[in-house]
Motif scaffolding. Structure first.
Motif, PDB file in Angstrom:
ATOM      1  N   THR A  53      37.018  38.255  39.912  1.00 56.85           N
ATOM      2  CA  THR A  53      36.086  39.509  40.143  1.00 56.85           C
ATOM      3  C   THR A  53      34.989  38.972  41.330  1.00 56.85           C
ATOM      4  O   THR A  53      34.529  40.007  41.865  1.00 56.85           O
ATOM      5  CB  THR A  53      35.239  39.621  38.538  1.00 56.85           C
ATOM      6  OG1 THR A  53      34.754  38.253  38.357  1.00 56.85           O
ATOM      7  CG2 THR A  53      36.130  39.923  37.755  1.00 56.85           C
ATOM      8  N   LEU A 112      34.865  43.805  48.662  1.00 57.19           N
ATOM      9  CA  LEU A 112      34.135  44.958  48.962  1.00 57.19           C
ATOM     10  C   LEU A 112      32.994  44.773  49.663  1.00 57.19           C
ATOM     11  O   LEU A 112      32.156  45.863  49.744  1.00 57.19           O
ATOM     12  CB  LEU A 112      33.810  45.644  47.499  1.00 57.19           C
ATOM     13  CG  LEU A 112      35.158  46.016  46.656  1.00 57.19           C
ATOM     14  CD1 LEU A 112      34.856  46.270  45.272  1.00 57.19           C
ATOM     15  CD2 LEU A 112      35.927  47.055  47.326  1.00 57.19           C
ATOM     16  N   ALA A 126      42.863  37.888  53.300  1.00 60.10           N
ATOM     17  CA  ALA A 126      41.718  38.658  52.514  1.00 60.10           C
ATOM     18  C   ALA A 126      40.353  37.577  52.920  1.00 60.10           C
ATOM     19  O   ALA A 126      39.097  37.949  52.855  1.00 60.10           O
ATOM     20  CB  ALA A 126      41.374  38.781  51.278  1.00 60.10           C
ATOM     21  N   GLY A 127      40.606  36.177  53.264  1.00 59.95           N
ATOM     22  CA  GLY A 127      39.420  35.347  53.266  1.00 59.95           C
ATOM     23  C   GLY A 127      39.143  34.621  52.318  1.00 59.95           C
ATOM     24  O   GLY A 127      38.123  33.680  52.391  1.00 59.95           O
ATOM     25  N   ILE A 128      39.656  34.738  51.170  1.00 59.81           N
ATOM     26  CA  ILE A 128      39.459  34.107  49.928  1.00 59.81           C
ATOM     27  C   ILE A 128      40.041  32.644  50.047  1.00 59.81           C
ATOM     28  O   ILE A 128      39.365  31.654  49.489  1.00 59.81           O
ATOM     29  CB  ILE A 128      40.093  34.906  48.703  1.00 59.81           C
ATOM     30  CG1 ILE A 128      39.666  36.178  48.621  1.00 59.81           C
ATOM     31  CG2 ILE A 128      40.033  34.117  47.389  1.00 59.81           C
ATOM     32  CD1 ILE A 128      40.532  37.079  47.872  1.00 59.81           C
ATOM     33  N   ILE A 168      34.592  36.538  53.898  1.00 63.59           N
ATOM     34  CA  ILE A 168      35.381  37.693  53.225  1.00 63.59           C
ATOM     35  C   ILE A 168      34.771  38.943  53.255  1.00 63.59           C
ATOM     36  O   ILE A 168      35.283  40.065  53.557  1.00 63.59           O
ATOM     37  CB  ILE A 168      35.310  37.179  51.641  1.00 63.59           C
ATOM     38  CG1 ILE A 168      35.955  35.813  51.283  1.00 63.59           C
ATOM     39  CG2 ILE A 168      36.290  38.160  50.805  1.00 63.59           C
ATOM     40  CD1 ILE A 168      35.749  35.352  50.013  1.00 63.59           C
ATOM     41  N   ARG A 188      35.418  41.258  56.577  1.00 63.31           N
ATOM     42  CA  ARG A 188      36.650  41.471  56.952  1.00 63.31           C
ATOM     43  C   ARG A 188      36.954  43.001  56.804  1.00 63.31           C
ATOM     44  O   ARG A 188      38.120  43.555  57.529  1.00 63.31           O
ATOM     45  CB  ARG A 188      37.639  40.569  56.313  1.00 63.31           C
ATOM     46  CG  ARG A 188      37.469  39.217  57.002  1.00 63.31           C
ATOM     47  CD  ARG A 188      38.701  38.171  56.264  1.00 63.31           C
ATOM     48  NE  ARG A 188      38.558  37.043  56.632  1.00 63.31           N
ATOM     49  CZ  ARG A 188      39.478  36.175  56.930  1.00 63.31           C
ATOM     50  NH1 ARG A 188      40.619  36.410  56.703  1.00 63.31           N
ATOM     51  NH2 ARG A 188      39.116  34.723  57.478  1.00 63.31           N
ATOM     52  N   VAL A 213      38.863  43.948  54.274  1.00 72.15           N
ATOM     53  CA  VAL A 213      40.321  44.172  53.713  1.00 72.15           C
ATOM     54  C   VAL A 213      40.134  44.396  52.292  1.00 72.15           C
ATOM     55  O   VAL A 213      39.559  43.518  51.589  1.00 72.15           O
ATOM     56  CB  VAL A 213      40.867  42.891  53.967  1.00 72.15           C
ATOM     57  CG1 VAL A 213      42.382  42.732  53.587  1.00 72.15           C
ATOM     58  CG2 VAL A 213      41.054  42.581  55.523  1.00 72.15           C
ATOM     59  N   VAL A 224      41.502  44.527  48.484  1.00 75.10           N
ATOM     60  CA  VAL A 224      42.763  43.891  47.526  1.00 75.10           C
ATOM     61  C   VAL A 224      42.585  44.367  46.265  1.00 75.10           C
ATOM     62  O   VAL A 224      41.702  44.815  45.420  1.00 75.10           O
ATOM     63  CB  VAL A 224      42.313  42.443  47.405  1.00 75.10           C
ATOM     64  CG1 VAL A 224      43.350  41.608  46.912  1.00 75.10           C
ATOM     65  CG2 VAL A 224      41.790  41.623  48.944  1.00 75.10           C
ATOM     66  N   PHE A 277      44.245  43.399  42.700  1.00 73.31           N
ATOM     67  CA  PHE A 277      45.112  42.232  42.103  1.00 73.31           C
ATOM     68  C   PHE A 277      45.752  42.617  40.978  1.00 73.31           C
ATOM     69  O   PHE A 277      45.858  43.989  40.485  1.00 73.31           O
ATOM     70  CB  PHE A 277      44.029  41.262  41.623  1.00 73.31           C
ATOM     71  CG  PHE A 277      43.321  40.509  42.668  1.00 73.31           C
ATOM     72  CD1 PHE A 277      44.105  39.273  43.241  1.00 73.31           C
ATOM     73  CD2 PHE A 277      42.144  40.852  43.087  1.00 73.31           C
ATOM     74  CE1 PHE A 277      43.280  38.594  43.953  1.00 73.31           C
ATOM     75  CE2 PHE A 277      41.439  39.852  43.889  1.00 73.31           C
ATOM     76  CZ  PHE A 277      42.232  38.896  44.683  1.00 73.31           C
ATOM     77  N   GLU A 307      45.652  42.019  37.917  1.00 73.21           N
ATOM     78  CA  GLU A 307      44.726  42.735  36.785  1.00 73.21           C
ATOM     79  C   GLU A 307      43.792  43.338  37.435  1.00 73.21           C
ATOM     80  O   GLU A 307      43.394  43.081  38.570  1.00 73.21           O
ATOM     81  CB  GLU A 307      44.134  41.701  35.876  1.00 73.21           C
ATOM     82  CG  GLU A 307      45.227  40.757  35.133  1.00 73.21           C
ATOM     83  CD  GLU A 307      44.636  39.523  34.896  1.00 73.21           C
ATOM     84  OE1 GLU A 307      43.666  39.416  34.242  1.00 73.21           O
ATOM     85  OE2 GLU A 307      45.426  38.405  35.107  1.00 73.21           O
ATOM     86  N   LEU A 365      40.702  43.786  37.019  1.00 70.30           N
ATOM     87  CA  LEU A 365      39.319  43.207  37.510  1.00 70.30           C
ATOM     88  C   LEU A 365      38.292  43.849  37.792  1.00 70.30           C
ATOM     89  O   LEU A 365      37.369  43.817  38.895  1.00 70.30           O
ATOM     90  CB  LEU A 365      39.803  42.045  38.552  1.00 70.30           C
ATOM     91  CG  LEU A 365      40.660  40.934  38.315  1.00 70.30           C
ATOM     92  CD1 LEU A 365      40.884  40.109  39.571  1.00 70.30           C
ATOM     93  CD2 LEU A 365      40.285  40.026  37.489  1.00 70.30           C
ATOM     94  N   ARG A 419      38.689  51.662  43.746  1.00 69.00           N
ATOM     95  CA  ARG A 419      37.250  50.915  44.238  1.00 69.00           C
ATOM     96  C   ARG A 419      37.689  50.405  45.530  1.00 69.00           C
ATOM     97  O   ARG A 419      36.890  49.947  46.439  1.00 69.00           O
ATOM     98  CB  ARG A 419      37.067  49.932  43.100  1.00 69.00           C
ATOM     99  CG  ARG A 419      35.987  48.968  43.415  1.00 69.00           C
ATOM    100  CD  ARG A 419      35.744  47.965  42.092  1.00 69.00           C
ATOM    101  NE  ARG A 419      37.005  47.085  42.096  1.00 69.00           N
ATOM    102  CZ  ARG A 419      36.954  46.332  41.267  1.00 69.00           C
ATOM    103  NH1 ARG A 419      36.170  45.851  40.253  1.00 69.00           N
ATOM    104  NH2 ARG A 419      38.263  45.295  41.131  1.00 69.00           N
ATOM    105  N   ALA A 420      39.050  49.975  45.719  1.00 69.36           N
ATOM    106  CA  ALA A 420      39.529  48.984  46.823  1.00 69.36           C
ATOM    107  C   ALA A 420      39.287  49.809  48.209  1.00 69.36           C
ATOM    108  O   ALA A 420      39.182  49.628  49.264  1.00 69.36           O
ATOM    109  CB  ALA A 420      40.795  48.436  46.528  1.00 69.36           C
TER     110      ALA A 420
END
Lengths: 530, 210
Positions: A159, A166, B53-55, B75, B78, B80, B82, B84, B86, B88, B149-150
């Motif tokens: 999360t 975002l 994504a830079g994670i 992150i 960027r 970008v 995402v 997932f 789920e 989230l 949301r993305a």
């Protein structure tokens, strides 16, 4: 009254012995908890004490103690939350060890911790409010780490990653995603830290300068020095009211129970961050160890020279305020008696709670001392059983009884969930093989009950060893416990008093750590949370 | 890799946490196109998306977006998006505030961000859900809101990490088709990873098997 036993509502018959097992804890709690509280309220209810309750001086102490406790909460959260994040969200070598180390100050006697910080910081931070606040943060760090950490480990790290994708910076993600998820646990931790700081005594006595007071210190002073029992009772009632208010507000604010999987911390991939995390971990470790190491060093150093003088004095006999050796033997005896008493009373209450409503009521009453400070219990015990017509002072039982009351909630808190979580199927199998009800019940719950009673009894003994509030009120002048003797020694001038106090603190620290270590090991081996 | 001006370019990208999970990856995805990566669990599909994504930091190689090298960007820099496996969603926020989250991070005032969130909720077929608590949503509704949301902060690329795998077959099929239409209408490059060939065929413009 009797019904099915255990988690599974099967047909395991309640043994006759268990039907009446609640009577012993009920009698103990009525006699030594409810009667003293009733006596305390009775004393306050008379006209003279009601005057005491509206004493502006008492309310000023309450206001200052509230302010001190609020600042302690704020500082503990500001330092504790980042440390919690470090320990629960980042993986690094030695993480588990650091987590255990962070718990150490909390399990140590408060007078020992206060002396350790006084030894380390004495030249920089003189005794007074500053040192008291530092000591409260040091002791209560473990509360924040454990309570908030348990919740943080259940916050899905993805999360936070989503928030970052975002456009949230690391700090914004912390503020807008992580902290809201931790809100209820932070509230719970804040409440516990507030109660501990508001009712603080050992730290106030050793790290304070006489101007920093809490209602707890007022209770002890009025009881042990001024012999003003109605005044002490008024302070005790006021303190119980404040603590009860905090507990009620916290319980009402508490959100639904935390569920979900636990997310293990992951190694940090970026080299620069990894360096920062390792450096932070080392800094936290050094800050946690430094006070205790400095105090241990002080017990073998005088004027820059190594010495065993204080240790010899410790073993040699009387030093003016009581014999350290006798105090040590007395404290160990009281700890043993407390461990046995608390584990029997708490264990029986928890076992009875499995069987019927009366048992659950008794277990609920057994949790009451959580909201009543040790000094309050001490004053209540003294008023009820320390003077005519019932005077038990000469028996030496008052301190173990008061300590057992402090420890019984811990025993119930450990034993009751462990028993409730035990399936009764093994007992049912035993019954089908011909076991009588008591044997079937013991086959099912005996192993768990035996383990938790040993572990909780050990925990009660550790609590008793370091307990200062009730002992300050109940200990006779010629027979102090170790924490009381440490406080008396620190009230006297001279290197010898300080050195012997440091030696006694090292002994208390060692015994407490060994006890807690053994309990932890026992719990790990048997897979029971202790 | 020669042309780094295409929309999403992976140039000899090496993925993994401590050691490379596979050979260097070279891929180009153009605007409005959805590249499907099909492969079994553990083959590095999710790690690839996390790296883009830079994670997770890249072990080597480069990531370009619209010609800009983004390999070392944080992150949050960027842009970008995402989605997932789920949803989230943020439990403490309403549906509209979840969708508006990225816009708020760009400094868009709350009222405007929520107005845009309501448009997106209409776009995903949940127009009256703005004040709902996200804990009351079904799996399909929650996943559509995660998609809204993305895309709300106008990402430059979208990464889909098996977003429909937890849903039942009819819903999965419907959402896959809807998502394809929406990504094509957004005109951004997207990568969709899955282990389900049928889902990959439904949603993706082209498929790469790992």
């Amino acid at each position: 009254m009797a019904g099915p036993v255990g988690r599974d509502p099967g047909a395991l018959t309640v043994p006759v012995a268990l039907r009446y097992a609640w009577l012993l804890p009920a009698a103990f709690l009525t006699l030594f908890l409810l009667v003293p509280i009733a006596v305390l309220i009775g004393v306050v209810a008379d006209s003279a004490s009601l005057t005491g309750l509206v004493d502006p001086g008492l309310w000023r102490v309450a206001a200052l103690a509230t302010a001190q406790a609020l600042v302690s909460v704020l500082l503990t959260l500001v330092i504790g939350i980042p440390v919690t994040g470090l320990l629960y969200r980042c993986d690094f070598p030695g993480r588990r060890g650091l987590l255990a180390l962070a718990t150490v100050p909390f399990v140590l006697p408060t007078v020992v911790v206060a002396l350790a910080l006084r030894t380390l910081l004495g030249d920089v931070v003189p005794q007074g409010l500053g040192l008291v606040l530092i000591a409260h943060v040091y002791v209560n760090l473990a509360v924040v780490i454990r309570i908030v950490g348990a919740r943080w480990s259940r916050v899905d790290p993805r999360t936070v990653a989503v928030a970052r994708t975002l456009g949230a910076s690391p700090l914004t993600a912390l503020r807008t995603v992580t902290l809201p998820a931790l809100r209820s646990s932070i509230g719970a931790a804040a409440a516990v830290v507030f109660v501990f700081s508001f009712t603080s005594l050992g730290i106030i006595a050793v790290a304070g300068d006489g101007t920093v007071r809490t209602l707890e210190s007022v209770i002890v002073r009025r009881t042990a020095v001024l012999l003003d029992f109605p005044g002490a009772a008024a302070a005790a009632v006021l303190q119980v009211l404040v603590v009860t208010l905090v507990i009620v507000v916290t319980v009402r604010m508490r959100s639904a129970r935390t569920v979900g999987r636990t997310w293990n911390p992951r190694p940090v991939a970026r080299r620069r961050m990894r360096f920062g995390i390792h450096a932070s971990a080392i800094a936290v470790g050094v800050l946690l160890i430094a006070p205790l190491a400095t105090m241990a060093l002080a017990s073998v150093r005088v004027d820059g020279e190594w010495t065993i003088t204080w240790w010899s004095d410790l073993l040699s006999g009387s030093i003016g305020v009581g014999s350290p050796r006798n105090a040590l033997v007395r404290s160990l005896g009281i700890a043993l008696a407390t461990g046995i008493l608390a584990s029997v009373i708490g264990g029986l209450a928890a076992a009875s709670a499995l069987a019927h409503r009366a048992g659950r009521t008794v277990a609920g009453i057994g949790l009451l001392p959580l909201g009543v400070s040790a000094a309050t219990l001490g004053v209540g015990t003294l008023l009820a059983f320390g003077r005519d017509p019932v005077d038990l002072r000469a028996t030496g039982l008052l301190i173990p009884i008061a300590h057992a009351l402090v420890a019984v909630p811990l025993v119930i808190a450990v034993a009751a969930p462990a028993l409730t979580a035990t399936s009764n199927q093994r007992g049912l199998v035993a019954a089908t093989l011909g076991a009588r009800p008591l044997r079937a019940w013991w086959t099912c719950y005996g192993p768990v009950l035996r383990l938790v009673m040993i572990a909780a009894g050990g925990l009660a003994a550790a609590v008793s060893l370091g307990e200062f509030g009730a002992a300050s009120v109940l200990a006779r002048a010629d027979s102090p416990t170790v924490p009381v003797l440490i406080e008396r020694l620190l009230g006297r001038p001279g290197d010898a008093s300080f050195g012997i106090a440091a030696c006694l603190s090292v002994v208390l620290m060692a015994v407490t750590l060994v006890l807690v270590g053994l309990i932890d090991r026992l719990g790990r081996r048997q897979g029971v949370a202790t | 890799m020669s042309d780094v001006s295409s929309e999403l370019t992976l140039d000899n990208l090496i993925i993994g946490y401590t050691a490379p999970l596979r050979d260097p990856i070279n891929v180009q995805v153009h605007s409005g196109r959805i590249l499907g990566i099909l492969g079994p669990s553990g083959c590095g599909k999710s790690t690839l998306l996390s790296t883009i994504a830079g994670i997770v930091p890249a072990l080597g190689g480069e990531v370009f977006l619209d010609g800009e090298r983004i390999t070392d960007l944080r992150i949050d820099e960027r842009r970008v998006g995402v989605v997932f496996q789920e949803p989230l969603l943020f439990d403490h926020l309403s549906v509209a505030d979840n969708v508006a989250y990225g816009l708020r991070r760009q400094g868009v005032p709350r009222s405007q961000a929520r107005a845009r969130a309501r448009e997106l909720l209409t776009w995903i077929g949940l127009p009256d859900f703005d004040e709902r608590s996200v804990t009351t949503l079904s799996g399909g509704q929650a996943q559509r809101i995660a998609l809204a949301r993305a895309v709300a902060p106008a990402p430059r690329a979208l990464l889909l990490d098996e977003p429909f795998s937890a849903l039942d077959a009819p819903l999965r099929r419907r959402l896959a088709l809807e998502t394809r239409e929406r990504i094509e209408s957004l005109g951004i490059p997207a990568i969709h990873v899955t282990h389900d060939p049928e889902e990959a065929a439904l949603i993706c413009s082209e498929i790469l098997s790992w």
